[in-house]
Design a protein around this motif. Structure first.
Motif, PDB file in Angstrom:
ATOM      1  N   PRO A   9    -120.851 -13.071   0.011  1.00 55.33           N
ATOM      2  CA  PRO A   9    -121.352 -12.419  -1.199  1.00 55.33           C
ATOM      3  C   PRO A   9    -121.022 -10.937  -1.206  1.00 55.33           C
ATOM      4  CG  PRO A   9    -123.045 -13.805  -0.205  1.00 55.33           C
ATOM      5  CD  PRO A   9    -121.924 -13.728   0.781  1.00 55.33           C
ATOM      6  N   LEU A  50    -129.211 -14.118  -7.049  1.00 55.47           N
ATOM      7  CA  LEU A  50    -128.147 -13.617  -7.916  1.00 55.47           C
ATOM      8  C   LEU A  50    -127.070 -13.026  -7.019  1.00 55.47           C
ATOM      9  CD1 LEU A  50    -130.534 -11.894 -10.464  1.00 55.47           C
ATOM     10  CD2 LEU A  50    -129.468 -14.147 -10.678  1.00 55.47           C
ATOM     11  N   LEU A  70    -123.318 -11.386  -6.589  1.00 56.12           N
ATOM     12  CA  LEU A  70    -122.114 -10.748  -7.110  1.00 56.12           C
ATOM     13  C   LEU A  70    -120.919 -11.226  -6.293  1.00 56.12           C
ATOM     14  CD1 LEU A  70    -120.728  -8.600  -8.929  1.00 56.12           C
ATOM     15  CD2 LEU A  70    -121.246  -6.925  -7.130  1.00 56.12           C
ATOM     16  N   GLN A  71    -119.891 -11.700  -6.999  1.00 50.33           N
ATOM     17  CA  GLN A  71    -118.702 -12.226  -6.345  1.00 50.33           C
ATOM     18  C   GLN A  71    -117.576 -11.206  -6.398  1.00 50.33           C
ATOM     19  OE1 GLN A  71    -117.836 -16.037  -8.160  1.00 50.33           O
ATOM     20  NE2 GLN A  71    -119.990 -16.601  -8.220  1.00 50.33           N
ATOM     21  N   ARG A  80    -118.149 -11.205 -11.637  1.00 48.63           N
ATOM     22  CA  ARG A  80    -118.971 -12.372 -11.972  1.00 48.63           C
ATOM     23  C   ARG A  80    -120.201 -12.427 -11.074  1.00 48.63           C
ATOM     24  NH1 ARG A  80    -117.530 -16.931 -14.635  1.00 48.63           N
ATOM     25  NH2 ARG A  80    -115.334 -16.357 -14.422  1.00 48.63           N
ATOM     26  N   ILE A  81    -121.339 -12.785 -11.675  1.00 50.30           N
ATOM     27  CA  ILE A  81    -122.585 -12.964 -10.938  1.00 50.30           C
ATOM     28  C   ILE A  81    -122.975 -14.436 -11.023  1.00 50.30           C
ATOM     29  CG2 ILE A  81    -125.046 -12.397 -10.849  1.00 50.30           C
ATOM     30  CD1 ILE A  81    -124.253  -9.673 -12.124  1.00 50.30           C
ATOM     31  N   SER A 110    -123.791 -18.596 -14.437  1.00 47.57           N
ATOM     32  CA  SER A 110    -123.027 -17.417 -14.069  1.00 47.57           C
ATOM     33  C   SER A 110    -122.989 -16.433 -15.235  1.00 47.57           C
ATOM     34  CB  SER A 110    -121.608 -17.785 -13.630  1.00 47.57           C
ATOM     35  OG  SER A 110    -120.878 -18.325 -14.713  1.00 47.57           O
ATOM     36  N   LEU A 162    -125.761  -5.154  -5.634  1.00 47.43           N
ATOM     37  CA  LEU A 162    -126.286  -5.680  -6.898  1.00 47.43           C
ATOM     38  C   LEU A 162    -127.798  -5.562  -6.883  1.00 47.43           C
ATOM     39  CD1 LEU A 162    -125.661  -7.278  -9.576  1.00 47.43           C
ATOM     40  CD2 LEU A 162    -126.153  -9.347  -8.263  1.00 47.43           C
ATOM     41  N   TYR A 218    -131.410  -6.299  -9.663  1.00 48.43           N
ATOM     42  CA  TYR A 218    -131.825  -6.988 -10.882  1.00 48.43           C
ATOM     43  C   TYR A 218    -133.258  -6.615 -11.217  1.00 48.43           C
ATOM     44  CZ  TYR A 218    -132.545 -10.780 -14.253  1.00 48.43           C
ATOM     45  OH  TYR A 218    -132.810 -11.509 -15.388  1.00 48.43           O
ATOM     46  N   PHE A 237    -129.121  -6.222 -15.023  1.00 50.35           N
ATOM     47  CA  PHE A 237    -128.384  -6.093 -13.767  1.00 50.35           C
ATOM     48  C   PHE A 237    -127.984  -4.634 -13.551  1.00 50.35           C
ATOM     49  CE2 PHE A 237    -127.420 -10.425 -15.282  1.00 50.35           C
ATOM     50  CZ  PHE A 237    -127.759 -11.172 -14.171  1.00 50.35           C
ATOM     51  N   ALA A 247    -125.263  -2.358 -11.045  1.00 44.84           N
ATOM     52  CA  ALA A 247    -124.172  -2.411 -10.073  1.00 44.84           C
ATOM     53  C   ALA A 247    -123.363  -1.121 -10.152  1.00 44.84           C
ATOM     54  CB  ALA A 247    -123.272  -3.623 -10.331  1.00 44.84           C
ATOM     55  N   GLY A 277    -124.416  -9.852 -19.477  1.00 45.24           N
ATOM     56  CA  GLY A 277    -123.355  -9.105 -18.817  1.00 45.24           C
ATOM     57  C   GLY A 277    -122.803  -7.953 -19.627  1.00 45.24           C
TER      58      GLY A 277
END
Length: 247
Positions: free
Chosen positions: A146, A159, A161-162, A168-169, A181, A193, A195, A202, A204, A219
């Protein structure tokens, strides 16, 4: 009616309760920089991180009910807890069974379990408040560790984060099943990340500027939290600071 319910649950689990107040964001970065305490509409405050040149920071988590900040520090399995109002170190501990390496972390406030991004596997390591191992959660359809970890306190979801070209979450159950997602419409640094479960927002760090972006549940970018002095703060967490705490 939210605050009494929170207090009742905490009284059963932690012999205490807290009444939620305004949401604060906590931004951290270089070891020599203090943690920035950001409250919209008010001057930014700072909190000492108590980090030296050898204490590289890997992640930050905030527990609103105890008003404590959890810092994940090199080599990655070492945690320092900061008492925010007292501006002092509360305690430190090592995480059982967590390999050394980089990774974000998050906290579930109902029982204060911690969730650590595994540094080498597509998984999250769950521990107790003091770092005792509870579970290793393998994340469905994730091919790498992750990039960021947050916790949805309202819906009991992880949740994630990729890393990759598309920010993308993934939304995961505590069994590691992917149930949804969200694609962010601004590029972010794949490192942290946060939340806000109350506002469904979100947080970031943005890729192209030394600031943290705030995004809605779909998003879409909403606003930016500027960072003082132009020094990037790669690590962020948020929480409603308690107006009343009884422990």
């Amino acid at each position: 009616m939210v605050a009494p319910i929170l207090c009742a649950g905490l009284a059963l689990n932690l012999t205490g309760c807290a009444t939620p107040g305004p949401t604060h964001a906590y931004l951290a970065g270089r070891p020599e920089d203090p943690i920035l305490d950001v409250l919209p509409g008010a001057p930014d405050a700072s909190i000492p991180a108590f980090l030296g040149s050898g204490n590289e920071l890997y992640g930050i988590a905030y527990d609103p009910f105890t008003d404590h900040l959890f810092l994940r520090i090199f080599p990655g399995d070492y945690i320092r807890v900061i008492d925010r109002p007292a501006r002092r170190i509360k305690r430190s501990f090592f995480v059982e069974g967590l390999p050394p390496g980089r990774g974000d972390l998050a906290i579930r406030s109902s029982d204060r379990h911690l969730f650590f991004a595994h540094p080498t596997l597509p998984a999250v390591v769950e521990t107790t408040l003091y770092g005792r191992a509870v579970d290793t959660i393998t994340l469905e359809n994730l091919q790498e560790p992750p990039a960021g970890v947050a916790y949805d306190q309202a819906n009991d979801r992880l949740l994630i984060l990729q890393a990759g070209a598309v920010p993308r979450i993934g939304v995961y159950t505590l069994a590691g099943k992917l149930v949804g997602s969200v694609v962010l419409d601004k590029s972010v640094r794949p490192i942290s990340l946060a939340y806000d479960s109350t506002a469904s927002e979100f947080y970031a760090p943005l890729l192209d500027e030394p600031a943290v972006g705030v995004f809605n549940a779909k998003g879409q970018w909403l606003r930016t939290l500027p960072e003082s002095g132009g020094n990037p703060r790669d690590f962020v967490d948020v929480g409603q600071r308690s107006l009343l705490r009884l422990f």
